[in-house]
Structures are given as C-alpha cells and as structure tokens.
Design a protein around this motif. Sequence first.
Motif, PDB file in Angstrom:
ATOM      1  N   PRO A 296     -34.294  40.970 -64.246  1.00  0.00           N
ATOM      2  CA  PRO A 296     -35.249  40.672 -65.311  1.00  0.00           C
ATOM      3  C   PRO A 296     -36.649  40.436 -64.723  1.00  0.00           C
ATOM      4  O   PRO A 296     -36.790  39.741 -63.707  1.00  0.00           O
ATOM      5  CB  PRO A 296     -34.696  39.387 -65.940  1.00  0.00           C
ATOM      6  N   GLU A 297     -37.642  41.033 -65.363  1.00  0.00           N
ATOM      7  CA  GLU A 297     -39.008  41.033 -64.815  1.00  0.00           C
ATOM      8  C   GLU A 297     -39.523  39.633 -64.504  1.00  0.00           C
ATOM      9  O   GLU A 297     -40.126  39.383 -63.452  1.00  0.00           O
ATOM     10  CB  GLU A 297     -39.952  41.749 -65.804  1.00  0.00           C
ATOM     11  N   GLN A 298     -39.247  38.669 -65.409  1.00  0.00           N
ATOM     12  CA  GLN A 298     -39.808  37.324 -65.228  1.00  0.00           C
ATOM     13  C   GLN A 298     -39.139  36.558 -64.083  1.00  0.00           C
ATOM     14  O   GLN A 298     -39.628  35.519 -63.638  1.00  0.00           O
ATOM     15  CB  GLN A 298     -39.713  36.513 -66.530  1.00  0.00           C
ATOM     16  N   LEU A 299     -38.015  37.095 -63.581  1.00  0.00           N
ATOM     17  CA  LEU A 299     -37.266  36.410 -62.513  1.00  0.00           C
ATOM     18  C   LEU A 299     -37.401  37.105 -61.157  1.00  0.00           C
ATOM     19  O   LEU A 299     -36.972  36.568 -60.131  1.00  0.00           O
ATOM     20  CB  LEU A 299     -35.784  36.353 -62.893  1.00  0.00           C
ATOM     21  N   LYS A 300     -37.991  38.290 -61.180  1.00  0.00           N
ATOM     22  CA  LYS A 300     -37.953  39.166 -60.004  1.00  0.00           C
ATOM     23  C   LYS A 300     -38.689  38.595 -58.793  1.00  0.00           C
ATOM     24  O   LYS A 300     -38.154  38.559 -57.681  1.00  0.00           O
ATOM     25  CB  LYS A 300     -38.542  40.530 -60.388  1.00  0.00           C
ATOM     26  N   GLN A 301     -39.907  38.121 -58.980  1.00  0.00           N
ATOM     27  CA  GLN A 301     -40.752  37.727 -57.844  1.00  0.00           C
ATOM     28  C   GLN A 301     -40.100  36.623 -57.001  1.00  0.00           C
ATOM     29  O   GLN A 301     -39.979  36.742 -55.772  1.00  0.00           O
ATOM     30  CB  GLN A 301     -42.124  37.261 -58.341  1.00  0.00           C
ATOM     31  N   ASP A 302     -39.663  35.567 -57.643  1.00  0.00           N
ATOM     32  CA  ASP A 302     -39.108  34.424 -56.902  1.00  0.00           C
ATOM     33  C   ASP A 302     -37.763  34.748 -56.267  1.00  0.00           C
ATOM     34  O   ASP A 302     -37.494  34.356 -55.126  1.00  0.00           O
ATOM     35  CB  ASP A 302     -38.975  33.201 -57.823  1.00  0.00           C
ATOM     36  N   ILE A 303     -36.911  35.470 -56.988  1.00  0.00           N
ATOM     37  CA  ILE A 303     -35.573  35.730 -56.443  1.00  0.00           C
ATOM     38  C   ILE A 303     -35.650  36.695 -55.258  1.00  0.00           C
ATOM     39  O   ILE A 303     -34.899  36.551 -54.275  1.00  0.00           O
ATOM     40  CB  ILE A 303     -34.586  36.233 -57.538  1.00  0.00           C
ATOM     41  N   LEU A 304     -36.566  37.646 -55.299  1.00  0.00           N
ATOM     42  CA  LEU A 304     -36.714  38.562 -54.163  1.00  0.00           C
ATOM     43  C   LEU A 304     -37.385  37.867 -52.977  1.00  0.00           C
ATOM     44  O   LEU A 304     -37.094  38.187 -51.813  1.00  0.00           O
ATOM     45  CB  LEU A 304     -37.494  39.819 -54.569  1.00  0.00           C
ATOM     46  N   ALA A 305     -38.271  36.901 -53.247  1.00  0.00           N
ATOM     47  CA  ALA A 305     -38.865  36.105 -52.161  1.00  0.00           C
ATOM     48  C   ALA A 305     -37.768  35.310 -51.455  1.00  0.00           C
ATOM     49  O   ALA A 305     -37.718  35.232 -50.219  1.00  0.00           O
ATOM     50  CB  ALA A 305     -39.933  35.165 -52.711  1.00  0.00           C
ATOM     51  N   TYR A 306     -36.864  34.744 -52.246  1.00  0.00           N
ATOM     52  CA  TYR A 306     -35.747  33.988 -51.665  1.00  0.00           C
ATOM     53  C   TYR A 306     -34.832  34.922 -50.863  1.00  0.00           C
ATOM     54  O   TYR A 306     -34.404  34.584 -49.751  1.00  0.00           O
ATOM     55  CB  TYR A 306     -34.941  33.278 -52.759  1.00  0.00           C
ATOM     56  N   TYR A 307     -34.526  36.081 -51.431  1.00  0.00           N
ATOM     57  CA  TYR A 307     -33.670  37.068 -50.764  1.00  0.00           C
ATOM     58  C   TYR A 307     -34.227  37.387 -49.369  1.00  0.00           C
ATOM     59  O   TYR A 307     -33.496  37.427 -48.385  1.00  0.00           O
ATOM     60  CB  TYR A 307     -33.606  38.331 -51.634  1.00  0.00           C
ATOM     61  N   GLN A 308     -35.546  37.579 -49.314  1.00  0.00           N
ATOM     62  CA  GLN A 308     -36.195  37.920 -48.043  1.00  0.00           C
ATOM     63  C   GLN A 308     -36.146  36.758 -47.060  1.00  0.00           C
ATOM     64  O   GLN A 308     -35.813  36.925 -45.889  1.00  0.00           O
ATOM     65  CB  GLN A 308     -37.651  38.336 -48.302  1.00  0.00           C
TER      66      GLN A 308
END
Length: 280
Positions: free
Chosen positions: A98-110
């Motif tokens: 979901p667009e509104q969740l993408k930035q933070d979850i991918l930052a965490y993934y990295q």
Amino acid sequence: MKLETIDYQAPDSAKRFVESLHETGFGVLSNHPIQQQLVEKIYQQWYDFFNSEQKHEYLYKPETQDGFFPASVSETAKGHTVKDIKEYYHVYPWGRIPEQLKQDILAYYQQANTLAAELLAWIEQYSPEDVAQKYSIALSKMIENSQKTLLRILHYPPLKGDEELGAIRAAAHEDINLITILPAANEPGLQVKTKQGDWIDVQSDFGNLIINIGDMLQEASDGYFPSTSHRVINPQGTDKTKSRISLPLFLHPNPEVVLSERHTADSYLMERLRELGVID
C-alpha cells in the motif's frame, strides 16, 4: 536457562552473540542500529491497516506469495492440525505494498538486511574452522541482492473466546531460512524450547532485537547452529484484548546457493513449502 541480552556495542558482542546462537539457536541484542522510532511507527501504521477494509484489496497471490494473508488461510505449523490465530502481510521490495505504508516499511527492510549481513559475517567469523569450511560461499554473500528475503508483518488479533480448541497464536515451529531478525513485539508471548524440552520466555523488552537460526543455516553448518523450535502463546487475563504486531525478516539465500551436498537453497525451500501445504 535464560537467554542473555548482548549489547551490540560491546567489544566482545560478536563472539558472545555467536556463542548464544550455537547454544540455544537464539541471540538477543540491545543497542543495535535499527531505529526504534521507525519500528514503533510501523507497528502503528500496520495496526491501522489490519483494522481497515483496505487489506482485502491486497489479497495474496498464490504464484508470488506477496500481499495479505487473512486468518482463514493462515499457516498450520508442521506436525499440527489447527491453524494459527493470526493474519499477515508479505512484503518483498518487488511486491505490492500500500502506497501510504511503502516508504517506512522499505526503509526498515533495508536497515534490517544491512544488519543481517553483518550478523552473518559474525557467525562465519566465530564458526569453528571445520564448520566454516562447509559454507559454499561467505554467509553474507548468500543473501546479497536476494529477491527471496521476506518481511512478514504479523497481526495476532485480540482473543474473543471462540477460538478453535488447541489453537494458539503461533504453534511450535522452526524457521526455514538462514537467520530471522525480529524486533521485540509490542506484546510478550514468544517462547523458545530448550535442549531439555522446556519452554522459556524470550525477553521481549521493547527495543531489543531477537535473532534466531533457521533450518537453512542448520543445514549449511551441519547442525552446529541449531534451528530451535519456538512459538507464540496466547495471552492471559486482560492481555487477551490486545493485538500483537510482529515484524520478522526471514533472510533467504539466492536460490542457486549450495547449502549442503543434499540441497541448494531453492530445493530446500520447495521441499519445506510442500510440507507446509503452501505449494502443491
């Protein structure tokens, strides 16, 4: 037995951490580089997502295994007949988010992937020489640019009292992958099985990071690092009304990586997914 919490910043942290993994299959780190503020924000964002109707727009695709898995299709642990009481979302960088969740979850993934590479280097450094020789390539290289590493956001909903007899939030199981990285959840419940067969609580101090060995590293190390059974038990009393959010990152090697004479990462994963009934 009590799992020791190891200060990531301490001069002997790598050695003590790897000793803990060898002895118990688990290691607990404090003062680690993953941003606590980011984890807390993700817990709140995904709690809201799981309590919304939007989740149904992202229903998982069997062929890619990304997206939302409702409780009705939740896993049944190997050797069990009752489904776990949970729903979850599979995040891959290439998958639907979901667009509104993408930035933070991918930052965490990295962030978590970067730390995982360091921890795998620690494990290799402190593996006995005869064990280290079994690794077909450097452990940290096994996960480099892997498209298989899975971030699962788990939601264990409040208990209503009508759960199936014998059902718990996560029945005893082992992980399939190399290592799993897990920020301590917002609610307790995680337990690990000792060599003596007793269940002990894993310290869930918010801010700690819990790392455990998966079956693939057990295979690659010829059993030196044990893939230990763990579970999430149901809460008691007033805690029954609380949700539990959990963020395990399952570090998977690239499919062609040779784990042992018997298995590549891909052949091992397929065998286990068939056992779990996830694929035919």
